[in-house]
Design a protein around this motif. Sequence first.
Motif, mmCIF file in Angstrom:
data_model
loop_
_atom_site.group_PDB
_atom_site.id
_atom_site.type_symbol
_atom_site.label_atom_id
_atom_site.label_comp_id
_atom_site.label_asym_id
_atom_site.label_seq_id
_atom_site.Cartn_x
_atom_site.Cartn_y
_atom_site.Cartn_z
ATOM 1 N N LEU A 94 75.019 139.219 68.614
ATOM 2 C CA LEU A 94 75.207 139.353 67.169
ATOM 3 C C LEU A 94 73.947 139.932 66.540
ATOM 4 N N VAL A 95 74.094 141.074 65.878
ATOM 5 C CA VAL A 95 72.982 141.733 65.195
ATOM 6 C C VAL A 95 73.297 141.729 63.711
ATOM 7 N N ASN A 96 72.483 141.037 62.938
ATOM 8 C CA ASN A 96 72.755 140.858 61.512
ATOM 9 C C ASN A 96 71.859 141.764 60.683
ATOM 10 N N LEU A 97 72.445 142.792 60.085
ATOM 11 C CA LEU A 97 71.699 143.730 59.248
ATOM 12 C C LEU A 97 71.853 143.415 57.767
ATOM 13 N N THR A 98 72.389 142.260 57.456
ATOM 14 C CA THR A 98 72.551 141.829 56.071
ATOM 15 C C THR A 98 71.192 141.434 55.490
ATOM 16 N N ILE B 248 77.810 143.977 65.098
ATOM 17 C CA ILE B 248 76.824 144.249 64.056
ATOM 18 C C ILE B 248 77.425 143.878 62.710
ATOM 19 N N VAL B 249 76.662 143.128 61.936
ATOM 20 C CA VAL B 249 77.138 142.637 60.645
ATOM 21 C C VAL B 249 76.295 143.258 59.539
ATOM 22 N N CYS B 250 76.962 143.861 58.557
ATOM 23 C CA CYS B 250 76.265 144.476 57.427
ATOM 24 C C CYS B 250 77.051 144.130 56.155
ATOM 25 N N LEU B 251 76.827 142.916 55.666
ATOM 26 C CA LEU B 251 77.591 142.413 54.530
ATOM 27 C C LEU B 251 76.695 142.217 53.307
ATOM 28 N N SER C 283 78.168 135.672 52.712
ATOM 29 C CA SER C 283 79.249 136.542 53.176
ATOM 30 C C SER C 283 79.365 136.532 54.692
ATOM 31 N N VAL C 284 78.205 136.467 55.363
ATOM 32 C CA VAL C 284 78.218 136.410 56.829
ATOM 33 C C VAL C 284 78.895 135.133 57.295
ATOM 34 N N GLY C 285 78.508 133.997 56.692
ATOM 35 C CA GLY C 285 79.117 132.731 57.061
ATOM 36 C C GLY C 285 80.611 132.707 56.823
ATOM 37 N N THR C 286 81.032 133.278 55.688
ATOM 38 C CA THR C 286 82.457 133.308 55.359
ATOM 39 C C THR C 286 83.231 134.192 56.328
ATOM 40 N N ALA C 287 82.690 135.370 56.616
ATOM 41 C CA ALA C 287 83.388 136.319 57.490
ATOM 42 C C ALA C 287 83.538 135.782 58.910
ATOM 43 N N LEU C 288 82.519 135.052 59.375
ATOM 44 C CA LEU C 288 82.527 134.595 60.771
ATOM 45 C C LEU C 288 82.951 133.139 60.923
ATOM 46 N N GLU D 114 74.144 128.107 68.389
ATOM 47 C CA GLU D 114 75.038 126.951 68.524
ATOM 48 C C GLU D 114 76.458 127.376 68.875
ATOM 49 N N ARG D 115 76.809 128.585 68.505
ATOM 50 C CA ARG D 115 78.159 129.109 68.747
ATOM 51 C C ARG D 115 78.218 129.994 69.993
ATOM 52 N N GLY D 116 77.168 129.967 70.796
ATOM 53 C CA GLY D 116 77.187 130.670 72.073
ATOM 54 C C GLY D 116 76.844 132.145 71.999
ATOM 55 N N ALA D 117 76.249 132.590 70.895
ATOM 56 C CA ALA D 117 75.897 134.001 70.753
ATOM 57 C C ALA D 117 74.389 134.201 70.837
ATOM 58 N N ARG D 118 73.993 135.371 71.274
ATOM 59 C CA ARG D 118 72.589 135.771 71.172
ATOM 60 C C ARG D 118 72.421 136.509 69.843
ATOM 61 N N TYR D 119 71.219 136.427 69.258
ATOM 62 C CA TYR D 119 71.059 136.874 67.867
ATOM 63 C C TYR D 119 69.832 137.759 67.681
ATOM 64 N N LEU D 120 70.038 138.817 66.913
ATOM 65 C CA LEU D 120 68.945 139.651 66.413
ATOM 66 C C LEU D 120 69.133 139.792 64.915
ATOM 67 N N ASP D 121 68.035 139.695 64.179
ATOM 68 C CA ASP D 121 68.101 139.936 62.745
ATOM 69 C C ASP D 121 67.501 141.306 62.456
ATOM 70 N N GLY D 122 68.015 141.956 61.420
ATOM 71 C CA GLY D 122 67.513 143.291 61.084
ATOM 72 C C GLY D 122 67.281 143.469 59.603
ATOM 73 N N GLY D 123 66.249 144.223 59.263
ATOM 74 C CA GLY D 123 65.968 144.572 57.873
ATOM 75 C C GLY D 123 65.979 146.079 57.744
ATOM 76 N N ILE D 124 66.934 146.625 57.000
ATOM 77 C CA ILE D 124 67.111 148.077 56.921
ATOM 78 C C ILE D 124 66.139 148.684 55.911
ATOM 79 N N MET D 125 65.276 149.553 56.385
ATOM 80 C CA MET D 125 64.329 150.245 55.521
ATOM 81 C C MET D 125 64.826 151.682 55.323
ATOM 82 N N ALA D 126 65.947 151.783 54.670
ATOM 83 C CA ALA D 126 66.576 153.083 54.422
ATOM 84 C C ALA D 126 67.661 152.893 53.378
ATOM 85 N N VAL D 127 68.071 153.984 52.781
ATOM 86 C CA VAL D 127 69.238 154.006 51.909
ATOM 87 C C VAL D 127 70.297 154.854 52.607
ATOM 88 N N PRO D 128 71.577 154.693 52.251
ATOM 89 C CA PRO D 128 72.639 155.380 53.001
ATOM 90 C C PRO D 128 72.430 156.873 53.253
#
Length: 294
Positions: free
Chosen positions: A92-96, A69-72, A77-82, A112-126
Amino acid sequence: MTQNIAVKSPVTLLGLGAMGTALARTWLAAGHPLTVWNRTRARADALAAEGAKAADSASAAVAASPLVIVCLLDDDSVGTALDGVDLTGKDLVNLTTTTPAQARARAAWAEERGARYLDGGIMAVPPMVGIPEAGGYVFYSGSRELFELHQEALAVPVGTTYVGEDAGFAALHDVALLSAMYGMFAGATHAFALVRRENIDPVAFAPLLGNWIKAMVDPSVEQTARQLVSGDLTADVVSNLAMQVAGTTTLLTTAEEQGVSAELIRPQFDLMRRLLAVSTGEEDLTGVVDLLLA
């Protein structure tokens, strides 16, 4: 006697800002083995003291769990980190927070990199994370199979709402709701400005404003949706466009009298006048939606 103890799925989390840290603590509390990585190591070490495993690199963190899970900060930032990280076989679940186009591109990039992908949009604050009654949730889009496979783990921090196979739909729902929120804030800001210089207590005024907005919003958005589907913009109209446009003169004059800039509300009024110029005036404001598409 042998005890059956459910084994919780391991989770890797990249990104430990305020939201990432809140998410991490809920997975730890729920008993999920958690590996964390953050560019600033101190944040990972703080969670290590609470039971997480702090990875020395994003690559090591990704290798630790099938579910990543990615939350950047942003898509860059996601591209740089990975960059250069082996994602083969990973989910790979991207919450960014990204745009729909960025989400779609990132989904193709992951595939392309062999991963399955889900995108997420967080409707909340910490502060809402880990508190079901707070009502927070995450929009998810992409592979339904992948969503259903990991839904139990994904639902630990906040609720889950799946919105479609198109990887960009979570981001689109996220941005659409946030855009509506800021439009609402604009109206509330203008209202407070109107009474700011008067002997009116803002604290006493606040519930009047909040209750009025609530009373107007729910029926309005539902009617707009029905009219967009039916195509009949005159259905169930209470205050037609012509009447509302006429009323804007009083609102603008009052702002001028109060010494308040109308820059937050004038764009909406300008659109209403443009719509009136090409319509009968008997419909509702729904036509402004398609006017924005021109």
